[in-house]
Design an enzyme around this catalytic site. Structure first.
Site, short mmCIF file in Angstrom:
data_model
loop_
_atom_site.label_atom_id
_atom_site.label_comp_id
_atom_site.label_asym_id
_atom_site.label_seq_id
_atom_site.Cartn_x
_atom_site.Cartn_y
_atom_site.Cartn_z
N HIS A 21 1.24 -1.36 0.18
CA HIS A 21 0.14 -0.15 0.05
C HIS A 21 1.25 1.16 0.01
CE1 HIS A 21 -4.52 1.82 1.19
NE2 HIS A 21 -3.23 3.04 1.43
N GLU A 210 -11.78 4.44 5.91
CA GLU A 210 -10.51 5.62 6.35
C GLU A 210 -11.22 7.02 7.70
OE1 GLU A 210 -7.01 7.24 3.72
OE2 GLU A 210 -8.93 6.72 2.71
#
Ligand code: 6MZ
Length: 351
Positions: A21, A210
């Protein structure tokens, strides 16, 4: 592994790591951005962008999501808006990961059109640069994930990006992602393109919960209906959904420093949800997200995890071995990384 010796920086740097990521433009170091800026300024003294080393002073890592996203538009994208700068920045990012002991990298990027550059040119340039890099070193395998920006893209653009990903599978595109400002957009519009990506054998990873704004039950259910293979961040996740993630044994891309410095979680390193997920069966890859902003390379993420969660050398090695299951590039590469980890386990102690 000799667990009587502590985990230290020498260990985490030498550990063969995977990075799953990392956003290309967010991974560019300040020094590299400064060099691109200097070249532009030399060619055009009227170039009206401030020096990156002034806008992003060394040591600054306290980016909130707001200042973080605006830095891309104000700075990074003003600098990396031509192919020469894109090649330079991509090489610099690849060298940085290699130098940190990463042996397998899935770099992600939004194929961004700029004035005079199409999405195709953007992605071809990144892929050409990766191909040349592969000729220079065999130590680190590099693949790409194409990302969709939820903050700005309509469904037709997501279709275009999924098409680009499918067309470029043979060149090393292994997956697709949804990223961008989590307070914006409606992810349900991407259902069709993601089901086509899946049907065409691409890996699916998603930025997930998130912020509270992107963690409504309906958004999370929609994202899970895309049949993701991996999830990034997984911060504001209700218990029921945690159970479902664990049941599916989804790969988790956890970005400890990013989440702490950007205040995406309440509290510090010890409060990070790595502490929860490490006891579940999901493979975990510790990731940097945007090392150009948060300045903690992958080796440091492993060091931080060890320091704050009392992990031994064996714990880290086991975590790395398990995370190999989550890569998108297939069995050959899984075997390759496992073999590297095994060699490391036998040789590091006696080194
Ligand atoms: C807090 N973490 C994050 N959450 C969501 N999106 C992020 C991100 N970090 C980066 N990006 C997305 O990736 C782009 C930069 O790389 P590329 O130009 O694609 O290579 C950013 O513009 C943002 O849309």
């Amino acid at each position: 592994m000799d667990d009587s010796r502590p985990v230290d920086q020498r260990f985490t740097k030498a550990l063969p790591k995977i990075e799953l990521h990392a956003h290309l433009s967010g991974s560019i170091s300040r020094q590299c951005l400064h060099e691109i800026w200097k070249r532009k300024k030399e060619r055009n003294p009227y170039f009206d962008v401030e020096d990156p080393l002034v806008l992003m002073p060394p040591g600054k890592v306290d980016y909130t999501l707001e200042t973080f996203f605006s830095t891309f538009s104000k700075l990074t994208y003003q600098l990396c808006n031509d192919l020469e700068s894109l090649v330079y920045a991509t090489n610099s990012v690849l060298e940085d990961f290699l130098g940190d002991g990463v042996v397998y990298l899935e770099l992600r990027t939004i194929p961004r059109a700029s004035p005079g550059i199409t999405r195709e040119q953007y992605i071809n340039t990144v892929l050409d640069t990766v191909e040349k890099f592969r000729e220079k070193t065999k130590r680190m395998s590099v693949f790409l994930i194409l990302a969709i920006d939820r903050g700005s893209m309509i469904a037709a653009e997501a279709e275009e990006i999924v098409n680009l990903a499918i067309e470029n599978k043979s060149r090393g595109v292994v997956g697709v992602d949804i990223c961008g400002n989590p307070t914006k957009g409606d992810v349900s519009i991407y259902k069709e393109p993601f089901s086509r990506a899946k049907a065409n054998g691409l890996g699916i990873t998603l930025h997930f919960a998130e912020t509270t704004a992107s963690a409504s039950p309906s958004e999370l259910a929609t994202l899970l209906s895309f049949q993701p293979d991996r999830l990034g961040h997984v911060i504001h996740v209700p218990d029921e959904i945690k159970k479902e993630i664990a049941r599916r044994k989804l790969g988790l891309e956890l970005c400890i420093s990013c989440n702490v410095h950007a205040k995406m979680i309440n509290g510090g390193f010890l409060d990070h949800h790595f502490g929860y997920w490490r006891h579940e069966e999901c493979p975990i890859a510790l990731c940097t997200d945007d090392v150009g902003f948060f300045c903690s390379p992958v080796s440091n993420e492993y060091l931080l995890a060890a320091q704050h969660f009392s992990l031994t050398r064996t714990d880290l090695l086991d975590m790395c071995l398990k995370s190999v299951d989550a890569i998108f590039a297939g069995e050959y590469y899984k075997g390759r990384i496992q073999a590297m980890l095994e060699v490391f386990a036998t040789r590091f102690n006696s080194a």
